[in-house]
Design a protein around this motif. Structure first.
Motif, mmCIF file in Angstrom:
data_model
loop_
_atom_site.group_PDB
_atom_site.id
_atom_site.type_symbol
_atom_site.label_atom_id
_atom_site.label_comp_id
_atom_site.label_asym_id
_atom_site.label_seq_id
_atom_site.Cartn_x
_atom_site.Cartn_y
_atom_site.Cartn_z
ATOM 1 N N PHE A 54 55.223 -64.873 -46.396
ATOM 2 C CA PHE A 54 55.907 -66.155 -46.490
ATOM 3 C C PHE A 54 56.911 -66.277 -45.349
ATOM 4 C CE2 PHE A 54 54.418 -65.110 -50.663
ATOM 5 C CZ PHE A 54 54.003 -66.310 -51.202
ATOM 6 N N GLN A 55 57.177 -67.488 -44.932
ATOM 7 C CA GLN A 55 58.145 -67.725 -43.867
ATOM 8 C C GLN A 55 59.580 -67.458 -44.322
ATOM 9 O OE1 GLN A 55 57.400 -68.261 -40.614
ATOM 10 N NE2 GLN A 55 55.357 -67.820 -41.409
ATOM 11 N N ARG A 56 59.794 -67.508 -45.638
ATOM 12 C CA ARG A 56 61.136 -67.302 -46.197
ATOM 13 C C ARG A 56 61.061 -66.307 -47.347
ATOM 14 N NH1 ARG A 56 64.719 -72.149 -46.064
ATOM 15 N NH2 ARG A 56 65.215 -71.451 -48.157
ATOM 16 N N ILE A 57 62.025 -65.391 -47.413
ATOM 17 C CA ILE A 57 62.040 -64.377 -48.464
ATOM 18 C C ILE A 57 62.207 -65.014 -49.836
ATOM 19 C CG2 ILE A 57 64.509 -63.903 -48.154
ATOM 20 C CD1 ILE A 57 61.767 -61.414 -49.339
ATOM 21 N N ASP A 58 62.935 -66.119 -49.924
ATOM 22 C CA ASP A 58 63.112 -66.743 -51.236
ATOM 23 C C ASP A 58 61.792 -67.306 -51.767
ATOM 24 O OD1 ASP A 58 63.450 -68.627 -49.152
ATOM 25 O OD2 ASP A 58 64.629 -69.970 -50.412
ATOM 26 N N ASP A 59 60.892 -67.735 -50.878
ATOM 27 C CA ASP A 59 59.560 -68.178 -51.316
ATOM 28 C C ASP A 59 58.745 -66.995 -51.839
ATOM 29 O OD1 ASP A 59 60.104 -70.827 -50.651
ATOM 30 O OD2 ASP A 59 59.254 -70.622 -48.634
ATOM 31 N N ALA A 60 58.873 -65.839 -51.193
ATOM 32 C CA ALA A 60 58.180 -64.632 -51.654
ATOM 33 C C ALA A 60 58.714 -64.204 -53.018
ATOM 34 C CB ALA A 60 58.347 -63.501 -50.639
ATOM 35 N N PHE A 61 60.023 -64.276 -53.193
ATOM 36 C CA PHE A 61 60.635 -63.917 -54.472
ATOM 37 C C PHE A 61 60.177 -64.866 -55.579
ATOM 38 C CE2 PHE A 61 64.153 -64.249 -57.555
ATOM 39 C CZ PHE A 61 64.209 -62.933 -57.982
ATOM 40 N N TYR A 62 60.109 -66.159 -55.262
ATOM 41 C CA TYR A 62 59.629 -67.142 -56.243
ATOM 42 C C TYR A 62 58.189 -66.823 -56.659
ATOM 43 C CZ TYR A 62 58.086 -71.510 -58.310
ATOM 44 O OH TYR A 62 57.558 -72.443 -59.163
ATOM 45 N N LYS A 63 57.340 -66.521 -55.686
ATOM 46 C CA LYS A 63 55.939 -66.194 -55.987
ATOM 47 C C LYS A 63 55.850 -64.917 -56.814
ATOM 48 C CE LYS A 63 51.451 -66.739 -55.642
ATOM 49 N NZ LYS A 63 50.618 -67.627 -54.863
ATOM 50 N N GLU A 64 56.700 -63.923 -56.497
ATOM 51 C CA GLU A 64 56.732 -62.685 -57.289
ATOM 52 C C GLU A 64 56.997 -63.006 -58.756
ATOM 53 O OE1 GLU A 64 59.724 -58.934 -58.161
ATOM 54 O OE2 GLU A 64 60.077 -60.155 -56.379
ATOM 55 N N LYS A 65 58.004 -63.799 -59.019
ATOM 56 C CA LYS A 65 58.364 -64.128 -60.406
ATOM 57 C C LYS A 65 57.247 -64.911 -61.083
ATOM 58 C CE LYS A 65 62.002 -61.873 -60.240
ATOM 59 N NZ LYS A 65 61.904 -60.537 -60.838
ATOM 60 N N GLN A 66 56.580 -65.775 -60.349
ATOM 61 C CA GLN A 66 55.461 -66.533 -60.890
ATOM 62 C C GLN A 66 54.323 -65.589 -61.285
ATOM 63 O OE1 GLN A 66 53.372 -68.905 -57.980
ATOM 64 N NE2 GLN A 66 52.919 -70.480 -59.487
ATOM 65 N N VAL A 67 53.933 -64.708 -60.374
ATOM 66 C CA VAL A 67 52.797 -63.808 -60.612
ATOM 67 C C VAL A 67 53.119 -62.788 -61.702
ATOM 68 C CG1 VAL A 67 51.322 -62.040 -59.536
ATOM 69 C CG2 VAL A 67 51.838 -64.160 -58.309
ATOM 70 N N GLN A 68 54.361 -62.369 -61.813
ATOM 71 C CA GLN A 68 54.743 -61.420 -62.865
ATOM 72 C C GLN A 68 54.435 -61.969 -64.256
ATOM 73 O OE1 GLN A 68 58.873 -60.569 -62.005
ATOM 74 N NE2 GLN A 68 58.337 -58.742 -60.828
ATOM 75 N N GLY A 69 54.460 -63.271 -64.406
ATOM 76 C CA GLY A 69 54.184 -63.880 -65.704
ATOM 77 C C GLY A 69 52.702 -64.092 -65.983
ATOM 78 N N TRP A 70 51.856 -63.773 -65.032
ATOM 79 C CA TRP A 70 50.419 -63.989 -65.188
ATOM 80 C C TRP A 70 49.759 -62.878 -65.980
ATOM 81 C CZ3 TRP A 70 48.360 -65.535 -59.651
ATOM 82 C CH2 TRP A 70 48.905 -66.772 -59.293
ATOM 83 N N SER A 71 48.622 -63.205 -66.580
ATOM 84 C CA SER A 71 47.812 -62.205 -67.277
ATOM 85 C C SER A 71 47.187 -61.263 -66.254
ATOM 86 C CB SER A 71 46.695 -62.891 -68.070
ATOM 87 O OG SER A 71 45.741 -63.452 -67.169
ATOM 88 N N ARG A 72 46.730 -60.125 -66.723
ATOM 89 C CA ARG A 72 46.045 -59.164 -65.860
ATOM 90 C C ARG A 72 44.804 -59.803 -65.231
ATOM 91 N NH1 ARG A 72 46.034 -53.645 -65.094
ATOM 92 N NH2 ARG A 72 44.052 -52.805 -64.355
ATOM 93 N N ASN A 73 44.041 -60.571 -66.031
ATOM 94 C CA ASN A 73 42.839 -61.222 -65.509
ATOM 95 C C ASN A 73 43.167 -62.193 -64.384
ATOM 96 O OD1 ASN A 73 41.064 -59.895 -67.206
ATOM 97 N ND2 ASN A 73 41.161 -61.465 -68.788
ATOM 98 N N LYS A 74 44.238 -62.929 -64.523
ATOM 99 C CA LYS A 74 44.610 -63.892 -63.494
ATOM 100 C C LYS A 74 45.067 -63.166 -62.226
ATOM 101 C CE LYS A 74 47.201 -68.137 -62.744
ATOM 102 N NZ LYS A 74 48.155 -69.099 -63.313
ATOM 103 N N LYS A 75 45.808 -62.069 -62.384
ATOM 104 C CA LYS A 75 46.212 -61.270 -61.219
ATOM 105 C C LYS A 75 44.982 -60.711 -60.506
ATOM 106 C CE LYS A 75 50.649 -59.884 -63.110
ATOM 107 N NZ LYS A 75 51.451 -58.805 -63.685
ATOM 108 N N GLU A 76 44.004 -60.251 -61.272
ATOM 109 C CA GLU A 76 42.788 -59.709 -60.656
ATOM 110 C C GLU A 76 42.008 -60.790 -59.911
ATOM 111 O OE1 GLU A 76 40.919 -57.641 -63.923
ATOM 112 O OE2 GLU A 76 42.154 -55.866 -63.585
ATOM 113 N N ALA A 77 42.012 -62.004 -60.420
ATOM 114 C CA ALA A 77 41.359 -63.113 -59.720
ATOM 115 C C ALA A 77 42.069 -63.382 -58.387
ATOM 116 C CB ALA A 77 41.353 -64.365 -60.591
#
Length: 110
Positions: A54-77
């Protein structure tokens, strides 16, 4: 603002760890040396499965928090870059979800 990375690791017990950082190489070394996070330190060795830049670390942090809430199947996709499964697993899977958003059957208070 500095660029950032969101990443997904696979731990030795098969679990996934999602994180974000400004320096991906350094962070991976820290994880592998047991000083990256308590979670990964107890589950060594780790393997990098996926990352996004990401161009900005805060965007990477936002995506991290989003993906952390995903199911294992969604992460694997996401890891497999399988867009159709990513969309499929994005649909609410709990029993209160209705495929029909028809509120006509809802009871109104009297």
């Amino acid at each position: 603002m500095k660029k950032g990375f969101m990443y997904i690791l696979k731990c030795s017990d098969g679990t996934y760890y999602t994180g974000s950082t400004q320096d991906l190489e350094l962070r991976l070394q820290q994880h592998q040396n047991g000083v990256g996070a308590n979670y990964t330190a107890r589950r060594l060795p780790i393997k990098l499965l996926y990352y996004e830049e990401f161009q900005r670390i805060d965007d990477a942090f936002y995506k991290e928090k989003q993906v952390q809430g995903w199911s294992r199947n969604k992460k694997e996709a996401l890891i497999k870059n399988n867009y159709s499964d990513l969309v499929k697993f994005a649909v609410c899977q709990n029993e209160t979800h209705s495929d029909n958003n028809d509120f006509d059957s809802a009871q109104s208070p009297e």
